[in-house]
Write an enzyme that holds these catalytic residues in place. Structure first.
Site, short mmCIF file in Angstrom:
data_model
loop_
_atom_site.label_atom_id
_atom_site.label_comp_id
_atom_site.label_asym_id
_atom_site.label_seq_id
_atom_site.Cartn_x
_atom_site.Cartn_y
_atom_site.Cartn_z
N HIS A 246 -4.74 14.91 -8.50
CA HIS A 246 -4.98 13.53 -8.95
C HIS A 246 -4.13 13.15 -10.16
O HIS A 246 -3.80 11.98 -10.34
CB HIS A 246 -6.47 13.34 -9.25
CG HIS A 246 -7.32 13.31 -8.02
ND1 HIS A 246 -7.49 12.17 -7.26
CD2 HIS A 246 -8.02 14.29 -7.40
CE1 HIS A 246 -8.28 12.43 -6.23
NE2 HIS A 246 -8.61 13.72 -6.29
N ASP B 63 0.84 -1.19 0.00
CA ASP B 63 0.00 0.00 0.00
C ASP B 63 0.89 1.24 0.00
O ASP B 63 1.84 1.33 0.78
CB ASP B 63 -0.90 -0.01 1.24
CG ASP B 63 -2.01 1.01 1.16
OD1 ASP B 63 -3.08 0.67 0.64
OD2 ASP B 63 -1.79 2.16 1.60
N ASN C 162 -2.62 12.84 -3.01
CA ASN C 162 -3.63 13.28 -3.98
C ASN C 162 -4.20 14.65 -3.61
O ASN C 162 -4.37 15.52 -4.46
CB ASN C 162 -4.77 12.25 -4.05
CG ASN C 162 -4.62 11.30 -5.22
OD1 ASN C 162 -3.88 11.57 -6.16
ND2 ASN C 162 -5.32 10.18 -5.16
N GLU D 35 -4.71 2.43 -4.22
CA GLU D 35 -3.25 2.53 -4.13
C GLU D 35 -2.64 1.24 -3.60
O GLU D 35 -1.50 1.24 -3.13
CB GLU D 35 -2.85 3.70 -3.23
CG GLU D 35 -3.21 3.55 -1.78
CD GLU D 35 -4.61 4.06 -1.43
OE1 GLU D 35 -4.81 4.41 -0.26
OE2 GLU D 35 -5.49 4.10 -2.31
N ASP E 116 -1.95 9.89 -10.20
CA ASP E 116 -1.94 8.84 -11.23
C ASP E 116 -0.52 8.52 -11.67
O ASP E 116 -0.17 7.35 -11.89
CB ASP E 116 -2.77 9.28 -12.44
CG ASP E 116 -4.27 9.23 -12.17
OD1 ASP E 116 -4.67 8.66 -11.13
OD2 ASP E 116 -5.03 9.77 -12.99
#
Length: 305
Positions: A192, A179, A187, A223, A196
């Site tokens: 965002h 994770d 984010n 994630e 990404d």
């Protein structure tokens, strides 16, 4: 990640024939474009088919010393691991009954003895081209659109397959759950689009650390990522997890809003089980997930097992 045959690699063909002259003749005709293996018995053929990587095509003689071809294709089609392998039957019989039976059992084509090698090569080439198209379609529905590594659906399919393989071979199966630490904060503060980019970079980094053909890296969701490691003991899985953690950290992607580090890091949970009839596959996932939470509660950017 190696669950798909890459176009740059030669297709693997398994010839199953107890007549060495016939087998060598086919191998000579096909070896220029393909990697060819030969099995002389049904038992040997099945062992080869259930060993990774599986063949891309099987050329199967109906008459063998231990099993007939119909028994073999029935067993292949009954297994998730092998049911998608195209089978071409070889027969010297001219009657239609055997051909109808074979096609009904799932054979893709027939090769009649004595061989006309140019026709055999052309038919094999057609079957391999068809399989490549089918593999591509399967790959498209099994890939995560953003990171371009396998998605959770494909991971669960492979987990089921490797669990059954581990049960049959009495081999340990390991999972690493990973994770990205404080990804929501990343984010929220960087946007965002940058988030990404981090997901893509981390996915590629993890995937680059896993080299064995039977192993798999997938995006589990959000994630979170997962690595599936067949025939792997806990010590080796932990070593790999630590190597992945270090390599992600070495990407040095700035993350000023993480309490774990000034750069993007991951937490890893590792679990290993040897599949058996008394254990459910969910127990392995739950164990790895529990260790992931342990890693998070231990300050993140660490490995727990």
């Amino acid at each position: 990640m190696s669950q798909y045959n890459e176009q740059s690699k030669q297709p693997k063909i398994l010839i199953v024939d107890d007549d060495p002259v016939n087998a060598d003749m086919l191998k000579y005709a096909l070896a220029k474009e393909n990697k060819v293996e030969i099995a002389s018995t049904g038992k040997e053929a099945l062992a080869t088919c259930f060993r990774s990587p599986v063949p891309d095509l099987i050329i199967l003689d109906i008459q063998l010393p231990d099993f007939d071809g119909f028994e073999i294709i029935t067993e292949l089609k009954a297994s998730e691991e092998t049911k998608h392998i195209p089978v071409m039957f070889v027969t010297a019989r001219e009657g239609a009954d055997d051909q109808v039976k074979g096609l009904e059992l799932g054979a893709m084509d027939y090769i009649i003895k004595p061989y006309v090698l140019p026709i055999v090569v052309a038919r094999v080439r057609n079957q391999l081209a068809l399989k490549q198209k089918n593999d591509l379609l399967e790959r498209l529905v099994s890939m995560d659109g953003l990171t371009e590594i396998p998605n959770r659906r494909f991971f669960e399919q492979m987990l089921d397959r490797e669990w059954r393989r581990g049960m049959r071979m009495l081999q340990p199966l390991s999972i690493i759950m990973m994770d990205i630490d404080h990804f929501k904060a990343f984010n929220d503060n960087y946007g965002h689009r940058q988030g990404d980019n981090v997901l893509i970079a981390v996915a590629r980094c993890i995937d680059s650390c896993v080299h064995r053909g039977a192993d798999l890296v997938a995006r589990y969701g959000g994630e979170e990522f997962v690595a599936l490691l067949s025939d792997t003991k806990i010590q080796s899985a932990c070593q790999l997890a630590e190597g992945i953690r270090e390599k992600v950290e070495s990407l040095a992607i700035s993350h000023e809003y993480s309490s774990a580090s000034s750069v993007v890091t991951i937490s890893c949970g590792v679990a290993t089980l040897t599949p058996s009839r008394g254990i459910m596959v969910d127990e392995l996932i739950n164990a790895a997930d529990k260790q992931l939470y342990c890693a998070k509660n231990s300050g993140r950017n660490t490995v727990c097992s």
